[in-house]
Every structure is written in structure tokens, then in C-alpha cells.
Design an enzyme around this catalytic site. Structure first.
Site, PDB file in Angstrom:
ATOM      1  CG  ASP A  67      -0.398  -0.467   2.472  1.00 44.03           C
ATOM      2  OD1 ASP A  67       0.921  -0.221   2.680  1.00 44.03           O
ATOM      3  OD2 ASP A  67      -0.960  -0.893   3.423  1.00 44.03           O
ATOM      4  CG  ASN A 133      -8.790  -0.890  12.230  1.00 41.57           C
ATOM      5  OD1 ASN A 133      -7.602  -1.626  12.005  1.00 41.57           O
ATOM      6  ND2 ASN A 133      -9.325   0.039  12.003  1.00 41.57           N
ATOM      7  CG  HIS A 135      -5.626  -1.651   9.132  1.00 44.94           C
ATOM      8  ND1 HIS A 135      -5.736  -0.571   9.961  1.00 44.94           N
ATOM      9  CD2 HIS A 135      -4.495  -1.932   9.013  1.00 44.94           C
ATOM     10  CE1 HIS A 135      -4.590   0.038   9.966  1.00 44.94           C
ATOM     11  NE2 HIS A 135      -3.812  -0.808   9.331  1.00 44.94           N
ATOM     12  CD  GLU A 140      -8.579   1.125   8.035  1.00 48.31           C
ATOM     13  OE1 GLU A 140      -8.698   0.454   9.143  1.00 48.31           O
ATOM     14  OE2 GLU A 140      -8.336   2.317   8.177  1.00 48.31           O
TER      15      GLU A 140
HETATM   16  C1  GLP Z   1      -0.132   0.434   8.519  1.00 44.71           C
HETATM   17  C2  GLP Z   1       0.053  -0.488   7.314  1.00 44.71           C
HETATM   18  C3  GLP Z   1      -0.312  -1.933   7.517  1.00 44.71           C
HETATM   19  C4  GLP Z   1       0.497  -2.197   8.851  1.00 44.71           C
HETATM   20  C5  GLP Z   1       0.141  -1.342  10.097  1.00 44.71           C
HETATM   21  C6  GLP Z   1       0.589  -1.739  11.348  1.00 44.71           C
HETATM   22  O1  GLP Z   1      -1.750   0.820   8.676  1.00 44.71           O
HETATM   23  N1  GLP Z   1      -0.958  -0.022   6.270  1.00 44.71           N
HETATM   24  O2  GLP Z   1       0.070  -2.725   6.342  1.00 44.71           O
HETATM   25  O3  GLP Z   1       0.404  -3.533   9.124  1.00 44.71           O
HETATM   26  O4  GLP Z   1       0.352  -0.035   9.651  1.00 44.71           O
HETATM   27  O5  GLP Z   1       1.827  -0.939  11.782  1.00 44.71           O
HETATM   28  P1  GLP Z   1       2.563  -1.170  12.688  1.00 44.71           P
HETATM   29  O6  GLP Z   1       3.704  -2.424  12.185  1.00 44.71           O
HETATM   30  O7  GLP Z   1       3.473   0.151  12.965  1.00 44.71           O
HETATM   31  O8  GLP Z   1       2.054  -1.561  13.799  1.00 44.71           O
END
Ligand code: GLP
Length: 235
Positions: A67, A133, A135, A140
């Protein structure tokens, strides 16, 4: 369904990163890794550090990221393109790297192009983190399980959590381009990595065995090859 999930409980991020490393190393050694799906987020920092400190050779591997934010260019430290350069691509050579272009004039067309690239290069492994949440990528709660790469609107929960990483007083965009749930599910193998108490609710939902669009992570229960690496002990 739970039998499809291989659950590896580790002591923390460092040991978790070593577990990811050993899967990647083995798949590369056995010539089973040509196309690798990558993720961003703080969870992935120790994972990529383990790779960049190693002799792993990615020069024959094509990478696809999950993404990207809309409206933030690759030179902006808040973009996922920048994150990937900083933590991996500047240190390891890949055959090709792909990240959705959040600066494209026509976002829908860009999503279509990205999905076509993915279809032309089927993923062998997709690395995944999870949002608080539930995702995955930027899919989402409520996102269709049939979704392919698309323009996503971020929830307040995600904006709140992710904005803490935003530098230079930039405002976090509330839209992003993301692989869809079905794009992710097409990968032959999935590696889900989750560290820390903030991910407990998502891990509990996954462990519960019930698939619900309210918790996109639970769709992984319908995949036949998932490794979950977490430092959470979930009953
Ligand atoms: C973002 C990304 C996700 C990722 C999430 C978790 O929202 N789009 O792909 O899994 O962050 O991030 P972190 O590893 O900082 O908890």
C-alpha cells in the site's frame, strides 16, 4: 480452519524477526521465492534489519508493496516508498520493486495497473502486519473479501495510530491505495507478524476461528498456508 495457521509464539520482535528470516532464507535457498509481497510499519523494522544484516540475496526477487498513501511522494519521509528505501531497498538489491503510486493523476487507473502487475507476477509470499482494528494493508473493517487493489478511506482509528509516525507536521492523508483482500489471499504463502499488547484484540479474533468482515485479519483463516509470528500468548 485453525489447522491452516501455523502459530509461532516468540519472546519479542527480535526473535520474531529471526523466525521470519528463517522462512525467507529457506524459501530462497529452495528456489521457491521469486515474488515477495512486502509491508511497512514499525513491526517490519526489525524484520528488515535481520535481512539487511545478512547475506540474503534478493537480486532475483521481484517485490510488491501492499500500500501507499495518496498525495505523498517517494521523497517524502512519510511515504511508504521512502520507508522501503530507508529500511530495505537502499541496502539490498531486488530484481524489481513495485509500490502503488499515490501521486498518480488517475488513482483508479493506477489501482487497475497495479493489480494487473500482480496478476502477471503471482506472489509466492506476502508479509503482513496488522492494524489495531484488524486491518491488513489498508483494508479497513467492512472491506469486501473480494476486493482487489483499490482506493481506500482510512478509519479514525488508523489515522490516530499512524499519525504518530508522521514527521514535519505533515497531515496524514485519509486516503491510500491498497492491495485488496483478494489480492493478498492469492499469495501462495502468508506470513503475519504482530508484536505487542496493542495487537491483542486482532490476534484474539484470529484465534477465535470466526471469519468476519469486521476484522479483516480473520480472512486469513480461509487461506491454506499462513504462518503467524507473535509475541502474544493468545488462548
Ligand atoms: C499500516 C499499514 C499496515 C500495517 C499497519 C501496522 O496501517 N498499512 O500494512 O500492518 O500499519 O503498523 P505497525 O507495524 O506500525 O503496527
Amino acid at each position: 480452519m485453525m489447522e491452516n495457521l501455523q502459530w509461532i509464539t516468540v519472546s519479542g520482535p527480535e526473535e520474531g524477526a529471526k523466525e521470519v528470516y528463517s522462512i525467507i532464507e529457506e524459501e530462497l535457498r529452495n528456489n521457491r521465492l521469486q515474488v515477495l509481497g512486502l509491508a511497512t510499519g514499525s513491526t517490519m523494522i526489525p524484520v528488515y534489519e535481520e535481512w539487511t544484516d545478512s547475506n540474503l540475496d534478493f537480486s532475483q526477487v521481484t517485490a510488491f508493496n501492499l500500500d501507499e498513501y495518496v498525495g505523498i511522494d517517494a521523497d517524502n519521509p512519510n511515504s511508504y516508498a521512502y520507508f522501503m528505501k530507508e529500511h530495505l531497498f537502499n541496502k539490498k538489491q531486488f530484481k524489481e520493486t513495485h509500490i502503488p503510486n499515490g501521486m498518480a493523476d488517475d488513482l483508479d487507473k493506477e489501482c487497475q495497473r497495479y493489480e494487473e502487475e500482480l496478476n502477471a507476477h503471482p506472489l509466492d509470499i506476502q508479509l503482513l502486519g496488522v492494524g489495531e482494528n484488524g486491518h491488513i494493508a489498508f483494508n479497513e473493517p467492512g472491506t469486501s473479501p473480494e476486493s482487489v487493489t483499490h482506493v481506500a478511506t482510512l478509519t479514525d482509528s488508523t489515522l490516530g495510530v499512524n499519525s504518530q509516525y508522521f514527521e514535519n507536521d505533515d497531515k496524514i492523508p485519509n486516503i491510500a491505495l491498497t492491495m485488496g483482500i483478494s489480492s493478498i489471499m492469492k499469495s501462495k504463502k502468508l506470513i503475519m507478524v504482530a508484536f505487542g499488547e496493542k495487537k491483542r484484540a486482532a490476534m484474539e479474533k484470529l484465534k477465535s476461528g470466526e471469519v468476519t468482515t469486521d476484522w479483516p485479519i480473520t480472512k486469513l483463516l480461509r487461506h491454506n498456508d499462513v504462518v503467524v509470528i507473535t509475541d502474544l500468548k493468545v488462548d
